[in-house]
Design an enzyme around this catalytic site. Structure first.
Site, PDB file in Angstrom:
ATOM      1  N   ASP A 263       0.842  -1.192   0.000  1.00 29.77           N
ATOM      2  CA  ASP A 263       0.000   0.000   0.000  1.00 29.77           C
ATOM      3  C   ASP A 263       0.877   1.242   0.000  1.00 29.77           C
ATOM      4  O   ASP A 263       2.022   1.198   0.444  1.00 29.77           O
ATOM      5  CB  ASP A 263      -0.851   0.039   1.279  1.00 29.77           C
ATOM      6  CG  ASP A 263      -1.985  -0.963   1.227  1.00 29.77           C
ATOM      7  OD1 ASP A 263      -2.324  -1.412   0.126  1.00 29.77           O
ATOM      8  OD2 ASP A 263      -2.517  -1.275   2.311  1.00 29.77           O
ATOM      9  N   LYS A 285      -3.725   3.747  -3.304  1.00 29.29           N
ATOM     10  CA  LYS A 285      -4.001   4.955  -4.059  1.00 29.29           C
ATOM     11  C   LYS A 285      -2.712   5.715  -4.323  1.00 29.29           C
ATOM     12  O   LYS A 285      -1.856   5.805  -3.469  1.00 29.29           O
ATOM     13  CB  LYS A 285      -4.897   5.872  -3.212  1.00 29.29           C
ATOM     14  CG  LYS A 285      -6.299   5.991  -3.749  1.00 29.29           C
ATOM     15  CD  LYS A 285      -7.064   7.002  -2.950  1.00 29.29           C
ATOM     16  CE  LYS A 285      -7.552   6.381  -1.651  1.00 29.29           C
ATOM     17  NZ  LYS A 285      -8.470   7.136  -0.865  1.00 29.29           N
ATOM     18  N   MET A 400      -8.462   7.930   9.756  1.00 32.85           N
ATOM     19  CA  MET A 400      -9.209   8.259   8.545  1.00 32.85           C
ATOM     20  C   MET A 400     -10.258   9.345   8.793  1.00 32.85           C
ATOM     21  O   MET A 400     -11.368   9.265   8.278  1.00 32.85           O
ATOM     22  CB  MET A 400      -9.896   6.993   7.991  1.00 32.85           C
ATOM     23  CG  MET A 400      -8.893   5.973   7.523  1.00 32.85           C
ATOM     24  SD  MET A 400      -9.656   4.493   6.869  1.00 32.85           S
ATOM     25  CE  MET A 400     -10.011   3.604   8.357  1.00 32.85           C
TER      26      MET A 400
END
Ligand code: SAH
Length: 595
Positions: A263, A285, A400
């Site tokens: 990641d 991402k 988050m």
């Protein structure tokens, strides 16, 4: 001096003396399962414990002349030279090897200083002439030859057995051993690794057909190793981003992997020396790219593992903390494939620590809650705001949560939480790019807006946040906020790291993993010490992590000349020899942004 290694298991040894020096000798002998008798009127408590545990025979009395017969080794470590000499004369007269501590004249053998890594023993000795130098040398070797050497030697022993089982000529055998050594040991950097099953099979495959007896045993076809069985998936936590916070086990798994599926958040913790041949796949991402959907990641792990590969699924922080590691493990379990979990340091603990916030503190915070702030915005949320708001003796850590921050703060206030509760946001905790704001609960969203903090960031709410004022140790260090690229093999890394820098240590040529690491976060400085280094690094200059403000610290005129020829920006001149603290002083004089 003739060096030997003695097999002492079951052999009788005598130690005269029971102080600290004698105790260390006794411990060493006990570790080798020798039969130890200790003769001394007074002994330190450790010796008594060994005797009580039945590990040694302790005779609490003075040494009597003539003792020593019947032993294979005799040691004396008393503070009475007369006794020591008596022991020496008795033993040497009876033809028994004897060692008197710190008295080379009264020794028929000396003990080397030893670094042990599993079955690997490195012994250094000066024949008793300069023990101080030997001690320092040993410490140096200890740092050079890390614990991974033990594992490497074990793997080498297994490889030797396999090769012997092949029944090939001694020339082929030596060629295989050469191959093994050359592939797994880098003599320049002293880096070693255990080869993957794939590589090992590759070595064995390399033999001519006529050389092998059972040539149908292992076949490599299109990346799949038949006969190797299913691979293994290690779900490895990378820690919060700082390369030093990766666990030893995680590092070892990476170094022996065939494929690494990582990641974005984990990228900065990848080892730069990850072998070139390892398949590296980013599934997180990144700018201009969508993340790979979870189902595809699961399928990828299953596919790689079915090919017989060792796979590392490299995830930010801890794999089981808001990392969907549980889902990946379930997918592997459902497919009946072997997997393991290597926990990591979760950002929710390490991020606050780097901002000087202990998540628990006696009499202040006796509970910690980890929360995913994603949840806050959902209808029918599972979050119990009422319980969280009414619990002043706890720390709330939200992952988050940057987008959800205002909703979260309003929900807590609406549920009755004190608006003055200390609160913080820590962005990119533990990395050189860390920034944080400290505020009160009610003012936090505005403070974060003013400082324009971005994800990844953590929200920390609770009484212990106020300790940040006095405990914010990170920003006080002279090289806080610096991310420095350094070539492996110099002696500066430690000093730079102690001074607070994040050090990216790489070898040349840069591996694909090193490039990923370099691009993970902006560099602030590069230290180069030769023309070759400048030439190799020029290829990556101007890449994502290497902006125009990066300073190049050139050690020695050659590297500076070359850097100027290549038109590097901000070329600095560091007139230093070897000492790391000098480099720190140079770098610190040019302080950069520190929040
Ligand atoms: N498994 C990870 C968390 C993954 S969820 C762990 O145990 O740490 C991703 C969230 O983690 C980010 O949105 C952010 O809230 C937090 N996070 C991860 N690394 C961080 C870091 N270095 N600093 C601050 N927050 C971080």
């Amino acid at each position: 001096m003739f060096p030997v290694m003695l097999q002492l298991a079951g052999q009788s040894c005598l130690v005269v003396g029971g102080g600290g020096v004698a105790y260390r000798k006794i411990q060493g002998l006990v570790a080798e399962n020798a039969k130890v008798t200790v003769v001394a009127p007074d002994v330190v408590p450790g010796v008594v414990t060994l005797a009580d545990d039945g590990r040694i025979v302790l005779e609490r009395r003075p040494y009597a002349a003539g003792e020593g017969a019947g032993y294979v080794l005799v040691f004396a470590a008393t503070d009475d030279r007369g006794v020591n000499r008596q022991v020496f004369e008795d033993a040497s007269g009876a033809g028994i090897w004897v060692n008197v501590a710190d008295d080379p004249e009264l020794c028929t053998f000396h003990l080397p200083s030893v670094v042990r890594r599993g079955d690997l023993h490195l012994a250094v000795a000066s024949g008793g002439t300069a023990p101080f130098a030997i001690r320092r040398l040993r410490r140096m070797l200890e740092r050079w030859i890390g614990p991974e050497w033990g594992e490497w030697l074990e793997a080498a022993a297994r490889f030797r057995e396999k090769v012997r089982g092949l029944g090939v000529s001694s020339v082929s055998r030596e060629a295989l051993f050469d191959k093994y050594f050359e592939t797994t040991v880098d003599p320049e950097t002293r880096q070693i690794r255990v080869p993957t099953p794939h590589e090992e099979l590759g070595f064995l495959e390399g033999l001519g057909d006529g050389e092998r007896e059972d040539s149908n045993e292992v076949i490599i076809t299109g990346g799949r190793v038949e006969g190797a069985g299913p691979g293994m998936v290690s779900l490895v936590g990378s820690g919060p981003g700082n390369p030093g916070l990766l666990t030893l086990r995680g590092y070892r798994r990476l170094m022996s992997a065939d494929a690494v599926v990582y990641d974005r958040l984990a990228a900065s913790a990848l080892p730069c020396d990850l072998p070139e041949g390892v398949e590296l796949r980013c599934v997180g991402k990144s700018a201009g790219r969508h993340p790979v959907p979870q189902e595809e990641i699961n399928a990828m792990l299953i596919r790689l593992s079915e090919q017989g590969k060792r796979v590392v699924r490299f995830k930010g922080g801890d794999p089981f903390v808001f990392g969907r590691g549980g889902e990946e493990a379930e997918a592997l379990a459902a497919a009946d494939l072997p997997f393991e979990v290597v926990p990591g340091v979760t950002a929710g603990i390490a991020g606050p620590a780097w901002a000087g916030i202990p998540v628990t503190h006696r009499r202040e915070a006796v509970r910690v809650t980890f929360l995913t702030a994603h949840e806050c915005e959902k209808d029918g949320t599972q979050v119990r705001w009422d319980l969280l708001a009414q619990d002043p003796s706890s720390t709330l850590v939200a992952y988050m949560g940057m987008k959800a921050l205002p909703v979260m703060v309003n929900s807590l206030l609406a549920a009755g939480m004190d608006p003055e509760t200390p609160a913080a946001v820590v962005e990119r905790g533990t990395t050189s790019a860390q920034r944080s704001v400290i505020s009160t609960l009610s003012d936090l969203p505005e403070a974060v807006r003013q400082e324009a903090l971005d994800p990844p960031a953590l929200i920390v709410i609770g009484p212990t946040v106020r300790h940040s004022n006095s405990l914010n140790w990170v920003v006080r260090r002279p090289l806080a906020g610096r991310r420095i690229l350094l070539m492996r093999g110099t002696s500066w890394e430690e000093a730079l790291e102690y001074a607070g820098a994040e050090v990216v240590e790489s070898s040349l040529p840069l591996t694909p993993a090193a490039r990923v690491v370099l691009e993970a976060l902006p560099l602030t400085d590069v230290v180069v010490a030769s023309r070759e280094e400048v030439e190799a690094l020029d290829l990556v200059r101007g890449g994502v992590g290497w902006g125009p403000d990066v300073r190049a610290w050139c050690v020695g005129p050659e590297s500076r000349k070359r850097a100027l020829e290549f038109g590097w920006n901000r070329v600095e001149w560091a007139e230093i020899e070897v000492a790391g603290h000098e480099l720190v002083e140079h770098l610190a004089a040019e302080s950069v942004r520190v929040d």
